[in-house]
Scaffold this active site. Structure first.
Site, short mmCIF file in Angstrom:
data_model
loop_
_atom_site.label_atom_id
_atom_site.label_comp_id
_atom_site.label_asym_id
_atom_site.label_seq_id
_atom_site.Cartn_x
_atom_site.Cartn_y
_atom_site.Cartn_z
N SER A 12 0.83 -1.22 0.00
CA SER A 12 0.00 0.00 0.00
C SER A 12 0.86 1.26 0.00
O SER A 12 0.48 2.28 -0.58
CB SER A 12 -0.98 0.00 1.18
OG SER A 12 -0.30 0.17 2.40
N ASN A 13 2.01 1.21 0.62
CA ASN A 13 2.91 2.38 0.54
C ASN A 13 3.47 2.53 -0.87
O ASN A 13 3.62 3.66 -1.36
CB ASN A 13 4.03 2.28 1.58
CG ASN A 13 3.57 2.74 2.95
OD1 ASN A 13 3.36 3.93 3.17
ND2 ASN A 13 3.36 1.79 3.86
N ARG A 58 22.59 -14.19 4.63
CA ARG A 58 22.12 -12.81 4.44
C ARG A 58 23.04 -12.07 3.49
O ARG A 58 22.59 -11.26 2.67
CB ARG A 58 22.11 -12.07 5.78
CG ARG A 58 20.98 -12.45 6.70
CD ARG A 58 20.82 -11.44 7.85
NE ARG A 58 19.93 -11.97 8.86
CZ ARG A 58 18.61 -11.95 8.81
NH1 ARG A 58 18.00 -11.40 7.78
NH2 ARG A 58 17.87 -12.45 9.77
N ARG A 84 12.99 -7.83 5.76
CA ARG A 84 14.26 -8.53 6.01
C ARG A 84 15.23 -7.61 6.74
O ARG A 84 15.26 -6.40 6.47
CB ARG A 84 14.91 -8.99 4.71
CG ARG A 84 14.05 -9.87 3.84
CD ARG A 84 13.77 -11.21 4.44
NE ARG A 84 14.98 -11.97 4.73
CZ ARG A 84 14.99 -13.10 5.43
NH1 ARG A 84 13.86 -13.59 5.92
NH2 ARG A 84 16.12 -13.74 5.65
N LEU A 86 18.77 -6.16 7.12
CA LEU A 86 19.84 -5.95 6.13
C LEU A 86 21.21 -6.01 6.79
O LEU A 86 21.37 -5.61 7.94
CB LEU A 86 19.63 -4.58 5.46
CG LEU A 86 18.35 -4.49 4.64
CD1 LEU A 86 18.01 -3.04 4.33
CD2 LEU A 86 18.47 -5.31 3.36
N HIS A 102 8.27 3.45 9.06
CA HIS A 102 8.08 2.56 10.21
C HIS A 102 6.79 2.97 10.94
O HIS A 102 6.56 4.16 11.16
CB HIS A 102 9.28 2.67 11.16
CG HIS A 102 9.15 1.77 12.35
ND1 HIS A 102 9.37 0.42 12.29
CD2 HIS A 102 8.77 2.03 13.63
CE1 HIS A 102 9.16 -0.12 13.48
NE2 HIS A 102 8.78 0.84 14.31
N THR A 134 19.94 3.19 8.69
CA THR A 134 21.32 3.03 9.19
C THR A 134 21.43 1.61 9.75
O THR A 134 20.45 0.86 9.79
CB THR A 134 21.64 4.06 10.27
OG1 THR A 134 20.66 3.96 11.31
CG2 THR A 134 21.67 5.47 9.71
N GLN A 166 -1.67 7.73 7.41
CA GLN A 166 -0.65 8.78 7.54
C GLN A 166 0.67 8.37 6.89
O GLN A 166 1.39 9.22 6.35
CB GLN A 166 -0.44 9.14 9.01
CG GLN A 166 -1.67 9.73 9.67
CD GLN A 166 -2.29 10.85 8.85
OE1 GLN A 166 -1.58 11.77 8.43
NE2 GLN A 166 -3.59 10.78 8.60
C1 GRF Z 1 3.64 -0.56 6.89
O1 GRF Z 1 2.90 -0.42 8.08
C2 GRF Z 1 5.06 -0.09 7.10
O2 GRF Z 1 5.16 0.97 8.01
C3 GRF Z 1 5.71 -1.31 7.67
O3 GRF Z 1 5.14 -2.39 6.99
C4 GRF Z 1 3.85 -2.02 6.52
C5 GRF Z 1 3.87 -2.21 5.03
O4 GRF Z 1 2.61 -2.01 4.44
N1 GRF Z 1 7.14 -1.21 7.54
P1 GRF Z 1 2.46 -1.96 2.86
O5 GRF Z 1 3.11 -3.24 2.32
O6 GRF Z 1 3.14 -0.74 2.37
O7 GRF Z 1 0.99 -1.95 2.63
#
Ligand code: GRF
Length: 205
Positions: A12-13, A58, A84, A86, A102, A134, A166
């Site tokens: 979704s992001n 890794r 994952r 890193l 995050h 980081t 948000q």
């Molecule tokens: C989001 O809540 C992001 O903050 C976290 O993992 C989720 C990923 O959601 N790191 P999407 O795959 O972007 O829908």
């Protein structure tokens, strides 16, 4: 010269970044069945799977991921739900040009299950953070944060949805700032040239 988005799941992001008109060179997923790959396909964005399970270490996985990223010579690597850990070498390779979103107000609630942990802690404000990546997990310089209220009777799912809305607002904004050369990092702190909207608050569900 644009952005490579690295995902593991829903995407979704990724969708929010694409919808904001951010130029995306490619989407890379470590999971072949990540729903986010369909979002890339719908938009005609190149995508590639680099499966961590195909690698014994890794280091080996991160080398394969870096090779795939570097084919696109991106200005920025945007982790978007990438699940994952890193290696330090990988993080160093993209120092100052890799960001993450995050789902908490860092430095509170690093790691997983942030919404349930926020509820259990009884915090009244929760939210999300866009930060540079980081070596220490979820600790890089903070670019933007959005806060939301924790409401009586919230479940982790309801709170997550409020926060996610948000994330979709601040992640594309932060990436745009980076691409526009507006981010100034000094002493582990980030400021935005000509802009003071690094923090926002929304009580909209
Ligand atoms: C989001 O809540 C992001 O903050 C976290 O993992 C989720 C990923 O959601 N790191 P999407 O795959 O972007 O829908």
């Amino acid at each position: 010269m644009s952005v490579v988005v690295v995902i593991s799941g829903r995407g979704s992001n990724l969708r929010a970044i694409a919808d904001a008109g951010i130029p995306i060179a490619a989407v890379i997923s470590n999971e072949a069945n990540a729903p986010g790959l369909a979002i890339a396909a719908e938009r005609g964005i190149a995508s590639r799977v680099v499966a961590h399970r195909a690698h014994a270490s890794r280091e080996s996985f991160d080398a394969a991921l870096a090779a795939e990223i570097d084919r696109h010579a991106p200005r920025l690597v945007a982790l978007a739900g990438f699940m994952r850990i890193l290696t330090p070498g990988f993080v160093a390779r993209y120092a100052g040009k890799m960001v993450n979103v995050h789902p908490s107000l860092l430095p509170a609630f690093t790691g997983l299950d942030t919404h349930a942990r926020a509820l259990a802690a009884g915090v009244k404000l929760h939210g999300c953070t866009v930060h540079f990546v980081t070596a220490e997990l979820d600790h890089g310089p903070i670019i933007a944060q959005a806060a939301v209220p924790v409401r009586d009777g919230d479940t982790a799912e309801r709170l997550a949805a409020r926060v996610l809305r948000q994330e979709h607002a601040i992640y594309p904004r932060a990436i745009r700032w980076f691409l526009d050369g507006k981010l100034v990092v000094a002493g582990g702190l980030v400021r935005v040239k000509g802009n003071d909207a690094q923090v926002s608050y929304s009580d909209v569900d």
